[in-house]
Structure formats: structure tokens, C-alpha cells
Scaffold this motif. Structure first.
Motif, PDB file in Angstrom:
ATOM      1  N   ALA A 183      67.605  36.487  -6.480  1.00 58.33           N
ATOM      2  CA  ALA A 183      66.802  36.038  -7.620  1.00 58.33           C
ATOM      3  C   ALA A 183      67.019  34.552  -7.892  1.00 58.33           C
ATOM      4  CB  ALA A 183      67.148  36.860  -8.862  1.00 58.33           C
ATOM      5  N   VAL A 184      68.262  34.110  -7.820  1.00 57.61           N
ATOM      6  CA  VAL A 184      68.558  32.686  -8.039  1.00 57.61           C
ATOM      7  C   VAL A 184      67.874  31.826  -6.980  1.00 57.61           C
ATOM      8  CG1 VAL A 184      70.390  30.949  -8.043  1.00 57.61           C
ATOM      9  CG2 VAL A 184      70.722  33.101  -9.264  1.00 57.61           C
ATOM     10  N   CYS A 185      67.970  32.252  -5.721  1.00 58.69           N
ATOM     11  CA  CYS A 185      67.329  31.496  -4.634  1.00 58.69           C
ATOM     12  C   CYS A 185      65.819  31.448  -4.807  1.00 58.69           C
ATOM     13  CB  CYS A 185      67.692  32.120  -3.284  1.00 58.69           C
ATOM     14  SG  CYS A 185      69.423  31.949  -2.814  1.00 58.69           S
ATOM     15  N   LEU A 186      65.220  32.586  -5.154  1.00 62.70           N
ATOM     16  CA  LEU A 186      63.772  32.626  -5.345  1.00 62.70           C
ATOM     17  C   LEU A 186      63.358  31.769  -6.540  1.00 62.70           C
ATOM     18  CD1 LEU A 186      63.009  36.396  -4.667  1.00 62.70           C
ATOM     19  CD2 LEU A 186      62.320  34.453  -3.268  1.00 62.70           C
ATOM     20  N   THR A 235      75.037  42.088  -7.261  1.00 63.16           N
ATOM     21  CA  THR A 235      75.331  40.690  -6.960  1.00 63.16           C
ATOM     22  C   THR A 235      74.351  40.144  -5.923  1.00 63.16           C
ATOM     23  OG1 THR A 235      77.677  41.051  -7.402  1.00 63.16           O
ATOM     24  CG2 THR A 235      77.085  39.087  -6.133  1.00 63.16           C
ATOM     25  N   GLY A 236      74.036  40.972  -4.920  1.00 61.07           N
ATOM     26  CA  GLY A 236      73.077  40.551  -3.905  1.00 61.07           C
ATOM     27  C   GLY A 236      71.710  40.277  -4.496  1.00 61.07           C
ATOM     28  N   HIS A 237      71.252  41.165  -5.366  1.00 58.36           N
ATOM     29  CA  HIS A 237      69.963  40.944  -6.023  1.00 58.36           C
ATOM     30  C   HIS A 237      69.992  39.678  -6.875  1.00 58.36           C
ATOM     31  CE1 HIS A 237      67.728  44.447  -4.800  1.00 58.36           C
ATOM     32  NE2 HIS A 237      68.722  45.257  -5.133  1.00 58.36           N
ATOM     33  N   LEU A 238      71.119  39.427  -7.529  1.00 56.76           N
ATOM     34  CA  LEU A 238      71.234  38.232  -8.359  1.00 56.76           C
ATOM     35  C   LEU A 238      71.151  36.968  -7.519  1.00 56.76           C
ATOM     36  CD1 LEU A 238      71.769  36.894 -11.078  1.00 56.76           C
ATOM     37  CD2 LEU A 238      74.233  37.146 -10.633  1.00 56.76           C
ATOM     38  N   GLY A 282      53.271  46.903   2.860  1.00 60.54           N
ATOM     39  CA  GLY A 282      54.158  47.770   2.097  1.00 60.54           C
ATOM     40  C   GLY A 282      55.494  47.106   1.850  1.00 60.54           C
ATOM     41  N   PRO A 283      56.433  47.822   1.239  1.00 58.01           N
ATOM     42  CA  PRO A 283      57.738  47.248   0.896  1.00 58.01           C
ATOM     43  C   PRO A 283      58.553  46.919   2.133  1.00 58.01           C
ATOM     44  CG  PRO A 283      57.733  49.603   0.520  1.00 58.01           C
ATOM     45  CD  PRO A 283      56.321  49.232   0.823  1.00 58.01           C
ATOM     46  N   GLU A 284      59.428  45.932   2.017  1.00 58.11           N
ATOM     47  CA  GLU A 284      60.318  45.564   3.105  1.00 58.11           C
ATOM     48  C   GLU A 284      61.707  45.287   2.549  1.00 58.11           C
ATOM     49  OE1 GLU A 284      59.211  41.922   4.984  1.00 58.11           O
ATOM     50  OE2 GLU A 284      59.146  40.790   3.105  1.00 58.11           O
ATOM     51  N   GLY A 285      62.700  45.294   3.430  1.00 56.50           N
ATOM     52  CA  GLY A 285      64.068  44.968   3.029  1.00 56.50           C
ATOM     53  C   GLY A 285      64.571  45.885   1.945  1.00 56.50           C
ATOM     54  N   PRO A 286      65.146  45.319   0.895  1.00 58.71           N
ATOM     55  CA  PRO A 286      65.694  46.129  -0.201  1.00 58.71           C
ATOM     56  C   PRO A 286      64.639  46.669  -1.152  1.00 58.71           C
ATOM     57  CG  PRO A 286      66.008  43.810  -0.678  1.00 58.71           C
ATOM     58  CD  PRO A 286      65.434  43.880   0.706  1.00 58.71           C
ATOM     59  N   GLY A 287      63.354  46.448  -0.856  1.00 56.72           N
ATOM     60  CA  GLY A 287      62.285  46.974  -1.701  1.00 56.72           C
ATOM     61  C   GLY A 287      61.881  46.070  -2.833  1.00 56.72           C
ATOM     62  N   THR A 288      62.295  44.797  -2.792  1.00 59.28           N
ATOM     63  CA  THR A 288      61.914  43.854  -3.845  1.00 59.28           C
ATOM     64  C   THR A 288      60.853  42.870  -3.368  1.00 59.28           C
ATOM     65  OG1 THR A 288      63.801  42.453  -3.223  1.00 59.28           O
ATOM     66  CG2 THR A 288      64.120  44.001  -5.051  1.00 59.28           C
ATOM     67  N   THR A 289      60.440  42.986  -2.117  1.00 60.87           N
ATOM     68  CA  THR A 289      59.327  42.197  -1.588  1.00 60.87           C
ATOM     69  C   THR A 289      58.452  43.114  -0.735  1.00 60.87           C
ATOM     70  OG1 THR A 289      60.609  41.526   0.365  1.00 60.87           O
ATOM     71  CG2 THR A 289      60.631  40.029  -1.532  1.00 60.87           C
ATOM     72  N   CYS A 290      57.255  42.659  -0.445  1.00 63.06           N
ATOM     73  CA  CYS A 290      56.321  43.440   0.367  1.00 63.06           C
ATOM     74  C   CYS A 290      55.708  42.553   1.435  1.00 63.06           C
ATOM     75  CB  CYS A 290      55.217  44.035  -0.510  1.00 63.06           C
ATOM     76  SG  CYS A 290      55.835  45.185  -1.764  1.00 63.06           S
ATOM     77  N   SER A 291      55.409  43.160   2.566  1.00 61.68           N
ATOM     78  CA  SER A 291      54.840  42.416   3.679  1.00 61.68           C
ATOM     79  C   SER A 291      54.161  43.389   4.632  1.00 61.68           C
ATOM     80  CB  SER A 291      55.935  41.622   4.395  1.00 61.68           C
ATOM     81  OG  SER A 291      55.394  40.835   5.432  1.00 61.68           O
ATOM     82  N   ALA A 321      61.268  41.188  -9.458  1.00 57.65           N
ATOM     83  CA  ALA A 321      61.762  42.400  -8.816  1.00 57.65           C
ATOM     84  C   ALA A 321      63.246  42.279  -8.475  1.00 57.65           C
ATOM     85  CB  ALA A 321      60.958  42.684  -7.543  1.00 57.65           C
ATOM     86  N   SER A 322      63.670  41.096  -8.035  1.00 57.04           N
ATOM     87  CA  SER A 322      65.077  40.893  -7.685  1.00 57.04           C
ATOM     88  C   SER A 322      65.973  40.943  -8.921  1.00 57.04           C
ATOM     89  CB  SER A 322      65.244  39.552  -6.963  1.00 57.04           C
ATOM     90  OG  SER A 322      64.586  39.565  -5.713  1.00 57.04           O
ATOM     91  N   THR A 323      65.473  40.462 -10.047  1.00 60.36           N
ATOM     92  CA  THR A 323      66.287  40.527 -11.260  1.00 60.36           C
ATOM     93  C   THR A 323      66.505  41.973 -11.720  1.00 60.36           C
ATOM     94  OG1 THR A 323      64.327  40.288 -12.696  1.00 60.36           O
ATOM     95  CG2 THR A 323      65.485  38.270 -12.041  1.00 60.36           C
ATOM     96  N   GLN A 324      65.562  42.873 -11.390  1.00 59.37           N
ATOM     97  CA  GLN A 324      65.662  44.270 -11.796  1.00 59.37           C
ATOM     98  C   GLN A 324      66.142  45.174 -10.667  1.00 59.37           C
ATOM     99  OE1 GLN A 324      65.125  45.224 -15.037  1.00 59.37           O
ATOM    100  NE2 GLN A 324      64.950  43.005 -15.345  1.00 59.37           N
ATOM    101  N   GLY A 325      66.197  44.644  -9.442  1.00 60.24           N
ATOM    102  CA  GLY A 325      66.659  45.435  -8.307  1.00 60.24           C
ATOM    103  C   GLY A 325      65.635  46.426  -7.780  1.00 60.24           C
ATOM    104  N   ARG A 326      64.361  46.271  -8.142  1.00 58.73           N
ATOM    105  CA  ARG A 326      63.322  47.187  -7.671  1.00 58.73           C
ATOM    106  C   ARG A 326      61.955  46.535  -7.863  1.00 58.73           C
ATOM    107  NH1 ARG A 326      60.768  49.799 -11.926  1.00 58.73           N
ATOM    108  NH2 ARG A 326      61.704  49.439 -13.977  1.00 58.73           N
ATOM    109  N   TRP A 327      60.978  47.036  -7.097  1.00 53.15           N
ATOM    110  CA  TRP A 327      59.619  46.526  -7.225  1.00 53.15           C
ATOM    111  C   TRP A 327      59.020  46.979  -8.540  1.00 53.15           C
ATOM    112  CZ3 TRP A 327      57.323  42.684  -5.105  1.00 53.15           C
ATOM    113  CH2 TRP A 327      55.928  42.541  -5.201  1.00 53.15           C
ATOM    114  N   LEU A 328      58.293  46.083  -9.233  1.00 53.99           N
ATOM    115  CA  LEU A 328      57.905  46.361 -10.613  1.00 53.99           C
ATOM    116  C   LEU A 328      56.414  46.594 -10.829  1.00 53.99           C
ATOM    117  CD1 LEU A 328      60.102  43.644 -12.386  1.00 53.99           C
ATOM    118  CD2 LEU A 328      60.625  46.070 -12.083  1.00 53.99           C
ATOM    119  N   ILE A 329      55.554  46.224  -9.881  1.00 46.52           N
ATOM    120  CA  ILE A 329      54.118  46.271 -10.177  1.00 46.52           C
ATOM    121  C   ILE A 329      53.376  47.284  -9.307  1.00 46.52           C
ATOM    122  CG2 ILE A 329      54.005  43.928 -11.085  1.00 46.52           C
ATOM    123  CD1 ILE A 329      52.963  42.966  -8.415  1.00 46.52           C
TER     124      ILE A 329
END
Length: 253
Positions: free
Chosen positions: A42-45, A36-39, A180-189, A98-106
Motif C-alpha cells: 500500500a505504501v509503495c502504491l 505487514t506485506g499488504h502495508l 481476474g484477480p492475481e497475486g494476493p487478490g488485491t490487484t486484477c489482470s 485493496a492493499s490497505t484492507q488486504g482484499r479486493w473491494l469493488i
């Protein structure tokens, strides 16, 4: 070069040699959001990316269509719109996916690229706002009209904003801190968490030169403008009151 510096500079953004996102999930498993958090993220993004793209595109279209908008000051606004538009095109779609899948994709290289491009464009916007405030202060205090000199100054201000941002966001690619990755691993900084001298020194410099210093310039410029406007208002009120008193004396005489 990037991968070797990442491995040497901070272990948190080093991973498997295949460059996949498995190490990102492993290193951030303790920070993983619920589905739910990832969803929600994703909606906000998706909302931010869509409306940011549309609004900044509209700004550029209006600027190109109407010559009356092509003042020196508006060129700085266009520079900000371009940087924000590039974030919506080059950054937000990847964090959204990444947020829709819950993980970094690339993968790791994509994570470094995402961290760099978002950091650079974010600093561009902030520095451009500082340059805009200073240019507005100089224009208002100098009471100058738009001419070729002003256009050259604005062009130099825009170039300074982009070059300055590159100067402060390229070092992590070459060993001074890392992306590198930050937070839940769906963004990088930038690596905000490591306490090594290498990383802390970069964070301190980035914080001062790309946040505190622009903020000081903005506060100073608009503070002086506000002071000048207040003084003009006081003089106008005083002059008006004196005129009214003079007229009333003449009438009474």
C-alpha cells in the motif's frame, strides 16, 4: 456478456452471483500476504500513484503553457504522460485501497474493469515508446524540420498506439482469456495461470505483439541511430586528423 464469458472462459475468475469480493478472497487465500506485506504494498502504491500523478500533471501543464514545447515529438511524450496519468487516476487508487484492507473491494465487475484499463493503458505506453523511437529514427535520419506533415504523422502514430492497444486488450472481455484477480487478490489482470488453449493462445499473442514486437522496433530504431552517430563521429575524427596532417606538412615545408 462480460460475466458469462468470464464464467465460460476461466473458472478462476468466476464467483458468486452477487458480484462481491468474497470469491476473490476464497480463490486467493493461499496467496494472501501478511498484514505487514499488504502495508508495504500500500505504501509503495501510494508513493507511485502520488508522484506519478504529480509528475505527469506537471508535464501536461508545461506542455499547455509553453508553445515552444509543442513539437511533433513532444506530442508523443504527452500521449505517454496521459496514459500514465490515467493509470494513476483510474487504477492505482483501487489497488491501493485493496492493499490497505488486504482484499479486493469493488467486486468482480470492478476487477474486470481494473484489469482491462490497466492492461490497455500499459500497452499504450509501451506502443507509444516504440512509435516514438521509430519517429525519432525517421526524423534524425531524414534530417527533416517540423511541419504539418510531421504533425499528421505523429497524430497517426498516437491514434495507432491507442487503437492497437484496444485491439489487444478488449478480447478478454469477449471470451478470449479473461480478466481476474492475481497475486494476493488485491490487484486484477489477465489470467496468467490457466493452461487452457483459449488462455495460452491469448497470452502468447499478447506477449509477442505487445511486448516482443515493440521491443524489436525500439532496439532497431535506436540501434540504427547509434550506428549512424558512430559513423558520423568516425568520419569527423578522420577528417580532423587529415586536416591536421595537411597543416603540419604545410608548416614543415
Amino acid at each position: 456478456m462480460i460475466e458469462s464469458n468470464m464464467s465460460r472462459g476461466c473458472a478462476w475468475c468466476a464467483g458468486g452471483g452477487d458480484g462481491t469480493s468474497a470469491h476473490l478472497d476464497e480463490n486467493h487465500s493461499e496467496h494472501t500476504l501478511s498484514p505487514t506485506g499488504h502495508l508495504v504494498v500500500a505504501v509503495c502504491l501510494g508513493f507511485i500513484g502520488t508522484f506519478g500523478f504529480l509528475n505527469n500533471t506537471l508535464v501536461l501543464i508545461l506542455f499547455c503553457r509553453y508553445k515552444v514545447l509543442r513539437s511533433p515529438m513532444n506530442y508523443l511524450l504527452v500521449s505517454i504522460a496521459v496514459s500514465d496519468l490515467l493509470v494513476c487516476v483510474l487504477g492505482t487508487p483501487f489497488s491501493f485501497a485493496a492493499s490497505t484492507q488486504g482484499r479486493w473491494l469493488i467486486g468482480r465487475a470492478g476487477c474486470v474493469w481494473y484489469g482491462f484499463i490497466n492492461s490497455c493503458l500499459g500497452v499504450v505506453s509501451l506502443i507509444s515508446l516504440a512509435v516514438l523511437s521509430y519517429e525519432r529514427y525517421c526524423t534524425m535520419m531524414g534530417a527533416t524540420q517540423a511541419d504539418s506533415t510531421n504533425y499528421r504523422k505523429v497524430a497517426m502514430g498516437i491514434a495507432f498506439s491507442w487503437i492497437y492497444s484496444m485491439v489487444w486488450t478488449l478480447p478478454p472481455l469477449f471470451g478470449w482469456s479473461c480478466y481476474g484477480p492475481e497475486g494476493p487478490g488485491t490487484t486484477c489482470s489477465v489470467n496468467w495461470a490457466a493452461r487452457t488453449a483459449n488462455n495460452v493462445s491469448y497470452i502468447v499473442c499478447l506477449f509477442f505483439f505487445c511486448l516482443i514486437l515493440p521491443f524489436i522496433v525500439i532496439v532497431y530504431s535506436y540501434g540504427r541511430l547509434l550506428q549512424a552517430i558512430t559513423q558520423v563521429g568516425v568520419k569527423t575524427i578522420t577528417s580532423t586528423t587529415a586536416d591536421e596532417l595537411l597543416v603540419s606538412k604545410k608548416l614543415s615545408a
